[in-house]
Design a protein around this motif. Structure first.
Motif, PDB file in Angstrom:
ATOM      1  N   TYR A  61       0.839  -1.207   0.000  1.00 46.73           N
ATOM      2  CA  TYR A  61       0.000   0.000   0.000  1.00 46.73           C
ATOM      3  C   TYR A  61       0.875   1.259   0.000  1.00 46.73           C
ATOM      4  CZ  TYR A  61      -3.243   3.596   1.662  1.00 46.73           C
ATOM      5  OH  TYR A  61      -3.983   4.745   1.793  1.00 46.73           O
ATOM      6  N   GLU A  62       1.934   1.258   0.812  1.00 50.72           N
ATOM      7  CA  GLU A  62       2.854   2.404   0.863  1.00 50.72           C
ATOM      8  C   GLU A  62       3.626   2.537  -0.444  1.00 50.72           C
ATOM      9  OE1 GLU A  62       2.953   4.666   3.202  1.00 50.72           O
ATOM     10  OE2 GLU A  62       1.371   3.606   4.291  1.00 50.72           O
ATOM     11  N   VAL A  63       4.006   1.411  -1.017  1.00 50.03           N
ATOM     12  CA  VAL A  63       4.728   1.418  -2.288  1.00 50.03           C
ATOM     13  C   VAL A  63       3.868   2.030  -3.389  1.00 50.03           C
ATOM     14  CG1 VAL A  63       5.540  -0.109  -4.149  1.00 50.03           C
ATOM     15  CG2 VAL A  63       6.309  -0.494  -1.801  1.00 50.03           C
ATOM     16  N   ALA A  64       2.574   1.692  -3.358  1.00 52.46           N
ATOM     17  CA  ALA A  64       1.644   2.172  -4.391  1.00 52.46           C
ATOM     18  C   ALA A  64       1.511   3.693  -4.406  1.00 52.46           C
ATOM     19  CB  ALA A  64       0.273   1.528  -4.194  1.00 52.46           C
ATOM     20  N   LYS A  65       1.855   4.341  -3.300  1.00 50.96           N
ATOM     21  CA  LYS A  65       1.756   5.797  -3.222  1.00 50.96           C
ATOM     22  C   LYS A  65       2.840   6.495  -4.039  1.00 50.96           C
ATOM     23  CE  LYS A  65      -0.223   5.906   1.479  1.00 50.96           C
ATOM     24  NZ  LYS A  65       0.024   6.381   2.868  1.00 50.96           N
ATOM     25  N   ASN A  68       4.591   3.499  -9.900  1.00 50.75           N
ATOM     26  CA  ASN A  68       3.528   3.186 -10.852  1.00 50.75           C
ATOM     27  C   ASN A  68       3.199   1.697 -10.811  1.00 50.75           C
ATOM     28  OD1 ASN A  68       5.484   1.810 -12.405  1.00 50.75           O
ATOM     29  ND2 ASN A  68       5.948   3.640 -13.605  1.00 50.75           N
ATOM     30  N   ALA A  69       2.173   1.317 -11.552  1.00 48.36           N
ATOM     31  CA  ALA A  69       1.687  -0.067 -11.510  1.00 48.36           C
ATOM     32  C   ALA A  69       2.742  -1.065 -11.950  1.00 48.36           C
ATOM     33  CB  ALA A  69       0.436  -0.194 -12.389  1.00 48.36           C
ATOM     34  N   ARG A  70       3.522  -0.701 -12.954  1.00 46.99           N
ATOM     35  CA  ARG A  70       4.548  -1.627 -13.455  1.00 46.99           C
ATOM     36  C   ARG A  70       5.622  -1.881 -12.401  1.00 46.99           C
ATOM     37  NH1 ARG A  70       5.206  -3.408 -18.436  1.00 46.99           N
ATOM     38  NH2 ARG A  70       3.673  -1.902 -19.195  1.00 46.99           N
ATOM     39  N   SER A  71       6.038  -0.834 -11.695  1.00 45.97           N
ATOM     40  CA  SER A  71       7.051  -0.982 -10.648  1.00 45.97           C
ATOM     41  C   SER A  71       6.498  -1.769  -9.454  1.00 45.97           C
ATOM     42  CB  SER A  71       7.532   0.395 -10.178  1.00 45.97           C
ATOM     43  OG  SER A  71       8.163   1.087 -11.232  1.00 45.97           O
ATOM     44  N   ILE A 105      -1.732  -3.974 -15.520  1.00 47.30           N
ATOM     45  CA  ILE A 105      -0.983  -3.020 -16.346  1.00 47.30           C
ATOM     46  C   ILE A 105      -1.170  -3.379 -17.810  1.00 47.30           C
ATOM     47  CG2 ILE A 105       0.775  -2.417 -14.637  1.00 47.30           C
ATOM     48  CD1 ILE A 105       2.589  -4.491 -15.835  1.00 47.30           C
ATOM     49  N   GLY A 106      -1.241  -2.370 -18.615  1.00 45.63           N
ATOM     50  CA  GLY A 106      -1.362  -2.623 -20.048  1.00 45.63           C
ATOM     51  C   GLY A 106      -0.026  -3.054 -20.609  1.00 45.63           C
ATOM     52  N   ARG A 107      -0.088  -3.845 -21.652  1.00 44.44           N
ATOM     53  CA  ARG A 107       1.150  -4.282 -22.287  1.00 44.44           C
ATOM     54  C   ARG A 107       1.753  -3.123 -23.060  1.00 44.44           C
ATOM     55  NH1 ARG A 107       1.713  -9.776 -25.775  1.00 44.44           N
ATOM     56  NH2 ARG A 107       2.623 -10.598 -23.847  1.00 44.44           N
ATOM     57  N   LYS A 108       2.958  -2.735 -22.693  1.00 41.58           N
ATOM     58  CA  LYS A 108       3.609  -1.574 -23.308  1.00 41.58           C
ATOM     59  C   LYS A 108       4.243  -1.984 -24.634  1.00 41.58           C
ATOM     60  CE  LYS A 108       6.981   2.076 -22.349  1.00 41.58           C
ATOM     61  NZ  LYS A 108       7.714   1.933 -23.609  1.00 41.58           N
TER      62      LYS A 108
END
Length: 300
Positions: A61-65, A68-71, A105-108
């Motif tokens: 939860y803290e990381v999400a702040k 981004n979604a990929r990380s 996450i969308g495929r980049k």
């Protein structure tokens, strides 16, 4: 068991038993280090064998702040592998990360350069400079053979089989493959070997390394990125390109010109065809051509 001991044991497992590359192992260890730092910062005293799902959920939860979604996905994946290892070794009965969902996450789609843009970039190289001949050979090898940066800098003179038209590439997990090499790339590498490389007094442990820096040592990944970045700037490119862009362009151009996806997979060194299939989304024009050329009901 302490976190540092667990991380050290996991690192050895990845290196020795899984045979992963140094870069991959470093990424896994970095994921664990972020969790350790979170626990220390918040004065949470708990061992890797006892940490709960709730604590891990709070960490994510803290990381999400801040990421981004990929990380986030990268960290969750790394921690799932770590705790799978803990279960495998008998330190835990279950993986506390199993119930933590990975963000969607969308495929980049990979960035690519056109053949004209690649020519423009290579033409920007100043051949009057000592490193010019080397840099031209480097870019042609990245594009002509579709190599990763790590594969390029580890390329050896003894890996060149020009008579047969192949080079031997050592990829992820030290897996080796043979990649075809075209006449243009062969010529530029040969010229570099015959001319400017011979002017560099190479170090003893780098005698077989193909591309050398000015001190006679193996080039670093960072140096290849710098070379590409500087050339992109000199060519006034607006695209944000990297050495990997040449690999993407290699695969995309082969596919657009009718190459078989399986053959591209082998040349890129992808374990799974699904990784190679991302190039199917870059340009779909060739798919229409396949229908028009081969489907029995293509015409009335």
């Amino acid at each position: 068991m302490t976190w540092q001991q667990a991380k050290k044991d996991f690192k050895n497992y990845l290196l020795i038993e899984r045979g992963l590359s140094g870069n991959s192992v470093s990424n896994y260890c970095l994921d664990i280090s972020k969790l350790i730092n979170y626990l220390e910062t918040n004065s949470i005293v708990v061992s890797p064998t006892k940490i709960s799902v709730e604590t891990l959920q709070q960490f994510i939860y803290e990381v999400a702040k801040i990421l981004n979604a990929r990380s986030q996905s990268r960290i969750i994946s790394g921690l799932k592998s770590f705790f799978n290892y803990m279960v495998f070794e008998g330190y835990r009965e279950s993986n506390p990360m199993e119930l933590i969902e990975t963000p969607k996450i969308g495929r980049k789609l990979p960035d690519t350069l056109s053949t004209v843009e690649i020519d423009e970039l290579i033409d920007t190289i100043d051949l009057n400079k000592k490193e010019g001949e080397r840099n031209k050979a480097i870019l042609e090898t990245l594009y002509g053979c579709g190599l990763r940066v790590s594969e390029l800098i580890n390329l050896k003179i003894s890996d060149l089989f020009f008579k047969e038209g192949f080079i031997k590439v050592t990829g992820k997990g030290d897996k080796q493959r043979f990649v075809p090499i075209g006449d243009i790339t062969q010529t530029l590498i040969s010229q570099y070997l015959e001319n400017s490389r011979g002017e560099v007094p190479f170090k003893k442990n780098a005698s077989d390394v193909l591309f050398l820096n000015r001190r006679g040592n193996m080039l670093t990944r960072a140096m290849i990125f710098t070379i590409v970045k500087n050339l992109s700037k000199a060519a006034n490119f607006q695209k944000n390109i990297s050495p990997h862009t040449f690999r993407h362009s290699f695969a995309t151009h082969l596919l657009e010109n009718g190459a078989d996806l399986r053959a591209i997979q082998q040349m890129l060194g992808h374990e799974s065809i699904t990784t190679t299939e991302i190039y199917m989304h870059v340009d779909k024009s060739h798919l229409q051509k396949v229908i028009l050329d081969f489907h029995p009901r293509r015409n009335y």
